[in-house]
Design a protein around this motif. Sequence first.
Motif: not given
Length: 331
Positions: A59-86
């Motif tokens: 949502a931040d217009p000052s951010v041109a791109g997003i790069i993941s810091a590192i992987g892991g095993e539990d990003s699936i736990r974020l899904l219920r909190h994500l807004d695809f419309e954003v």
Amino acid sequence: MTSSWGGPAACPERYRQGKQQLAAAFGLEVVEMPHTLKPADWLARNPQARAEDLMQAFADPSVAGIISAIGGEDSIRLLRHLDFEVIRKHPKVYMGYSDSTVSHLACYKAGLGSFYGPSIMSGFAENGGLHEYLRLSVQRLLFEDGPAGEIRPNPDGWVVEQYDWTDVASLTRQRPLNVPLPWRYLRGQGVVRGHLLGGCLDVLDMLRGSRCWPSLAQWQGAILFLETSEDAPAASMLRYFLRNLAEQGALQGLQGILLGRPGGKLAPSRFVEYDDALLQVLDEEGLTELAVVTHMDFGHTDPMCVLPYGAMVEIDCDARRISLLESATLP
């Protein structure tokens, strides 16, 4: 940003090196989201905070791109909190691999193309500096206009040796290169084209049936790219996953399959186990003419090339050439 394991706090010098090498190579200003540097155990307990960071970054217009810091095993736990419309309303570059497969499929669900490629701490933080193969791939895909054209094998060899990321002295010690291995064009004739869709096998297996799992229609006409993690899952896991895609009806609609070099400390002599598992399922389904290329330089191998989700790719089976026909698509 940190959508999975809290590596930046756990291995701060490794994270700092990745930031510095990324900024120096591409002239970027790298900034953290509010929770990026939180302790790893805190981030593990607070998936909603990680999701908030991702939503804020989009949502931040000052951010041109997003790069993941590192992987892991539990990003699936974020899904219920994500807004695809954003994500849909604020299209921008997103890049990462491994557990970032979750965020990639969330972007894809929202209609946004993204980039399966290096993270800050793995790839950009390479011991002794960036590999040229990785640098050129990132440059072509993210910083140049138009399609990237042919994806070529890495001619310089690949690394598998892992050093302790908490050992500051090792950060400048280059890892030894293994002898380059050719990509294997196992099946297919002529030229086939399709849109790229896939990710890390280990994570995709977790995501089946989730709210970001691609629809059957989205699988149709796709070229599936798959790679395995540093956990080196058995070849049987690939076989099981592909059988599931066949049951869904997704496998039958593919135009081709690209398989990355197996992750983990596997002897190259064992790579063929994954090829055999893949071909076994295709034979079971009567898909004996499907284009298949394996041992490719993406995923849990260094250096890696970047693959753009949703972009059209061409496999010329006779000429043994793979080309990107367009960049990652935006809504």
